[in-house]
Design a protein around this motif. Structure first.
Motif, PDB file in Angstrom:
ATOM      1  N   ALA A  67      12.441   8.943  -2.427  1.00  0.00           N
ATOM      2  CA  ALA A  67      12.569   8.578  -1.013  1.00  0.00           C
ATOM      3  C   ALA A  67      11.187   8.212  -0.485  1.00  0.00           C
ATOM      4  O   ALA A  67      10.191   8.856  -0.818  1.00  0.00           O
ATOM      5  CB  ALA A  67      13.149   9.731  -0.220  1.00  0.00           C
ATOM      6  N   ALA A  68      11.119   7.155   0.321  1.00  0.00           N
ATOM      7  CA  ALA A  68       9.864   6.730   0.934  1.00  0.00           C
ATOM      8  C   ALA A  68      10.172   6.115   2.289  1.00  0.00           C
ATOM      9  O   ALA A  68      11.271   5.627   2.521  1.00  0.00           O
ATOM     10  CB  ALA A  68       9.151   5.723   0.046  1.00  0.00           C
ATOM     11  N   CYS A  69       9.203   6.155   3.182  1.00  0.00           N
ATOM     12  CA  CYS A  69       9.367   5.562   4.495  1.00  0.00           C
ATOM     13  C   CYS A  69       8.657   4.213   4.476  1.00  0.00           C
ATOM     14  O   CYS A  69       7.433   4.131   4.511  1.00  0.00           O
ATOM     15  CB  CYS A  69       8.775   6.483   5.565  1.00  0.00           C
ATOM     16  SG  CYS A  69       9.364   6.095   7.211  1.00  0.00           S
ATOM     17  N   PHE A  70       9.452   3.118   4.398  1.00  0.00           N
ATOM     18  CA  PHE A  70       8.898   1.771   4.279  1.00  0.00           C
ATOM     19  C   PHE A  70       8.672   1.199   5.673  1.00  0.00           C
ATOM     20  O   PHE A  70       9.556   1.250   6.526  1.00  0.00           O
ATOM     21  CB  PHE A  70       9.849   0.879   3.472  1.00  0.00           C
ATOM     22  CG  PHE A  70       9.160  -0.294   2.867  1.00  0.00           C
ATOM     23  CD1 PHE A  70       8.570  -0.194   1.623  1.00  0.00           C
ATOM     24  CD2 PHE A  70       9.073  -1.499   3.546  1.00  0.00           C
ATOM     25  CE1 PHE A  70       7.912  -1.273   1.056  1.00  0.00           C
ATOM     26  CE2 PHE A  70       8.426  -2.585   2.993  1.00  0.00           C
ATOM     27  CZ  PHE A  70       7.833  -2.467   1.741  1.00  0.00           C
ATOM     28  N   PRO A  71       7.485   0.593   5.927  1.00  0.00           N
ATOM     29  CA  PRO A  71       7.160   0.087   7.264  1.00  0.00           C
ATOM     30  C   PRO A  71       8.084  -1.043   7.734  1.00  0.00           C
ATOM     31  O   PRO A  71       8.553  -1.839   6.937  1.00  0.00           O
ATOM     32  CB  PRO A  71       5.736  -0.457   7.106  1.00  0.00           C
ATOM     33  CG  PRO A  71       5.220   0.125   5.844  1.00  0.00           C
ATOM     34  CD  PRO A  71       6.394   0.426   4.981  1.00  0.00           C
ATOM     35  N   LEU A  72       8.335  -1.076   9.043  1.00  0.00           N
ATOM     36  CA  LEU A  72       9.092  -2.175   9.641  1.00  0.00           C
ATOM     37  C   LEU A  72       8.272  -3.464   9.563  1.00  0.00           C
ATOM     38  O   LEU A  72       7.036  -3.434   9.511  1.00  0.00           O
ATOM     39  CB  LEU A  72       9.406  -1.873  11.109  1.00  0.00           C
ATOM     40  CG  LEU A  72      10.424  -0.772  11.380  1.00  0.00           C
ATOM     41  CD1 LEU A  72      10.554  -0.543  12.880  1.00  0.00           C
ATOM     42  CD2 LEU A  72      11.765  -1.111  10.787  1.00  0.00           C
ATOM     43  N   ASN A  73       8.965  -4.594   9.561  1.00  0.00           N
ATOM     44  CA  ASN A  73       8.342  -5.918   9.545  1.00  0.00           C
ATOM     45  C   ASN A  73       7.414  -6.119   8.347  1.00  0.00           C
ATOM     46  O   ASN A  73       6.415  -6.826   8.438  1.00  0.00           O
ATOM     47  CB  ASN A  73       7.590  -6.188  10.845  1.00  0.00           C
ATOM     48  CG  ASN A  73       8.518  -6.168  12.031  1.00  0.00           C
ATOM     49  OD1 ASN A  73       9.600  -6.743  11.987  1.00  0.00           O
ATOM     50  ND2 ASN A  73       8.116  -5.483  13.089  1.00  0.00           N
ATOM     51  N   THR A  77       0.813  -1.216   0.000  1.00  0.00           N
ATOM     52  CA  THR A  77       0.000   0.000   0.000  1.00  0.00           C
ATOM     53  C   THR A  77       0.842   1.259   0.000  1.00  0.00           C
ATOM     54  O   THR A  77       0.373   2.309  -0.437  1.00  0.00           O
ATOM     55  CB  THR A  77      -0.952   0.022   1.215  1.00  0.00           C
ATOM     56  OG1 THR A  77      -0.189  -0.117   2.409  1.00  0.00           O
ATOM     57  CG2 THR A  77      -1.973  -1.094   1.115  1.00  0.00           C
ATOM     58  N   LEU A  78       2.079   1.183   0.450  1.00  0.00           N
ATOM     59  CA  LEU A  78       2.971   2.344   0.427  1.00  0.00           C
ATOM     60  C   LEU A  78       3.119   2.886  -0.996  1.00  0.00           C
ATOM     61  O   LEU A  78       3.139   4.088  -1.216  1.00  0.00           O
ATOM     62  CB  LEU A  78       4.350   1.957   0.974  1.00  0.00           C
ATOM     63  CG  LEU A  78       5.474   2.965   0.707  1.00  0.00           C
ATOM     64  CD1 LEU A  78       5.352   4.135   1.663  1.00  0.00           C
ATOM     65  CD2 LEU A  78       6.824   2.322   0.830  1.00  0.00           C
ATOM     66  N   PHE A  79       3.178   1.983  -1.975  1.00  0.00           N
ATOM     67  CA  PHE A  79       3.393   2.402  -3.357  1.00  0.00           C
ATOM     68  C   PHE A  79       2.127   2.985  -3.985  1.00  0.00           C
ATOM     69  O   PHE A  79       2.216   3.777  -4.919  1.00  0.00           O
ATOM     70  CB  PHE A  79       3.903   1.221  -4.195  1.00  0.00           C
ATOM     71  CG  PHE A  79       5.203   0.662  -3.695  1.00  0.00           C
ATOM     72  CD1 PHE A  79       6.354   1.428  -3.700  1.00  0.00           C
ATOM     73  CD2 PHE A  79       5.279  -0.632  -3.206  1.00  0.00           C
ATOM     74  CE1 PHE A  79       7.550   0.923  -3.237  1.00  0.00           C
ATOM     75  CE2 PHE A  79       6.482  -1.154  -2.746  1.00  0.00           C
ATOM     76  CZ  PHE A  79       7.621  -0.371  -2.757  1.00  0.00           C
ATOM     77  N   GLY A  80       0.966   2.607  -3.491  1.00  0.00           N
ATOM     78  CA  GLY A  80      -0.298   3.140  -4.011  1.00  0.00           C
ATOM     79  C   GLY A  80      -0.373   2.998  -5.522  1.00  0.00           C
ATOM     80  O   GLY A  80      -0.131   1.943  -6.084  1.00  0.00           O
ATOM     81  N   ALA A  81      -0.689   4.097  -6.204  1.00  0.00           N
ATOM     82  CA  ALA A  81      -0.776   4.111  -7.671  1.00  0.00           C
ATOM     83  C   ALA A  81       0.585   4.397  -8.284  1.00  0.00           C
ATOM     84  O   ALA A  81       0.693   4.579  -9.494  1.00  0.00           O
ATOM     85  CB  ALA A  81      -1.795   5.144  -8.120  1.00  0.00           C
ATOM     86  N   GLY A  82       1.615   4.451  -7.478  1.00  0.00           N
ATOM     87  CA  GLY A  82       2.969   4.712  -7.972  1.00  0.00           C
ATOM     88  C   GLY A  82       3.549   5.967  -7.339  1.00  0.00           C
ATOM     89  O   GLY A  82       2.867   6.982  -7.230  1.00  0.00           O
ATOM     90  N   LEU A  83       4.806   5.885  -6.912  1.00  0.00           N
ATOM     91  CA  LEU A  83       5.503   7.050  -6.359  1.00  0.00           C
ATOM     92  C   LEU A  83       6.292   7.705  -7.487  1.00  0.00           C
ATOM     93  O   LEU A  83       7.078   7.037  -8.166  1.00  0.00           O
ATOM     94  CB  LEU A  83       6.458   6.620  -5.239  1.00  0.00           C
ATOM     95  CG  LEU A  83       5.823   5.911  -4.047  1.00  0.00           C
ATOM     96  CD1 LEU A  83       6.910   5.428  -3.082  1.00  0.00           C
ATOM     97  CD2 LEU A  83       4.857   6.833  -3.341  1.00  0.00           C
ATOM     98  N   PRO A  84       6.112   9.006  -7.736  1.00  0.00           N
ATOM     99  CA  PRO A  84       6.817   9.665  -8.828  1.00  0.00           C
ATOM    100  C   PRO A  84       8.335   9.710  -8.598  1.00  0.00           C
ATOM    101  O   PRO A  84       8.797  10.063  -7.515  1.00  0.00           O
ATOM    102  CB  PRO A  84       6.246  11.075  -8.848  1.00  0.00           C
ATOM    103  CG  PRO A  84       5.187  11.133  -7.815  1.00  0.00           C
ATOM    104  CD  PRO A  84       5.211   9.882  -7.020  1.00  0.00           C
TER     105      PRO A  84
END
Length: 190
Positions: free
Chosen positions: A110-116, A92-99
């Motif tokens: 840059a993105a903040c990816f969840p732990l675990n 879900t972090l990526f959604g429809a795509g990160l520009p």
């Protein structure tokens, strides 16, 4: 004479009125309800008289970990100058795509990816692919019109500098491995 005129006027008024039509009752032909009835008193609630199935077991408090690691995703630049890039993936972090942002070093975001959490991801690029000459068509006035179909170029790539694998279809994908802590990552993909 006045009395006679009055009676004559009354007779004329009554003669102009139509005969009254008999009124039918609305409930004609409907049998009255003879079932059980209740009073207008609010019933009392008896929890022992209701069978709602098996009781739900409380599993206790659920804690959701919202911590994440700042991660720099990057790939080399191999696309035409007018290309637009997106980082896509199965989270879900990526959604429809990160520009993606283009620089001399290539494409990055840059993105903040969840732990675990872990996910497959890839880089999608699109650009103007020019036009395709689809021939001509005849117009009503006897002329001809050239049909040009716009094309869009597209590529899906995986970064060679980030962890990845080749799937059963022979397509390379990148993989973000789950981590319990951001210690030692220094913004890189684990």
């Amino acid at each position: 004479m006045l009395r006679r005129a009055w009676w004559l006027a009354l007779a004329l008024v009554l003669a102009g009125c139509p005969e009254p039509v008999p009124v039918e009752e609305e409930d004609a032909g409907v049998e009255p309800y003879d079932g059980p009835t209740q009073s207008s008193v609010i019933p009392t609630f008896d929890p022992d008289a209701i069978d709602a199935g098996d009781p739900i077991i409380d599993a206790g408090m659920v804690t959701i970990d919202t911590r994440c690691c700042d991660t720099q995703f990057a790939i080399t630049d191999e696309e035409p100058a007018d290309a637009v890039g997106l980082l896509e993936g199965q989270h879900t972090l990526f959604g429809a795509g990160l520009p993606l942002t283009r620089s001399d070093a290539g494409w990055s975001v840059a993105a903040c990816f969840p732990l675990n959490a872990s996910a497959f991801y890839w880089y999608r690029f699109t650009w103007d692919g020019g036009v395709f000459d689809a021939g001509t068509t005849d117009l009503e006035d006897g002329g001809q019109e050239t049909l040009l179909v716009p094309l869009t170029g597209e590529s899906l790539r995986a970064s060679a500098s980030e962890p990845g694998f080749t799937d059963a279809d022979g397509v390379r994908r990148n993989y973000y491995r789950a981590v319990e802590s951001c210690d030692g990552l220094d913004g890189a993909v684990p």
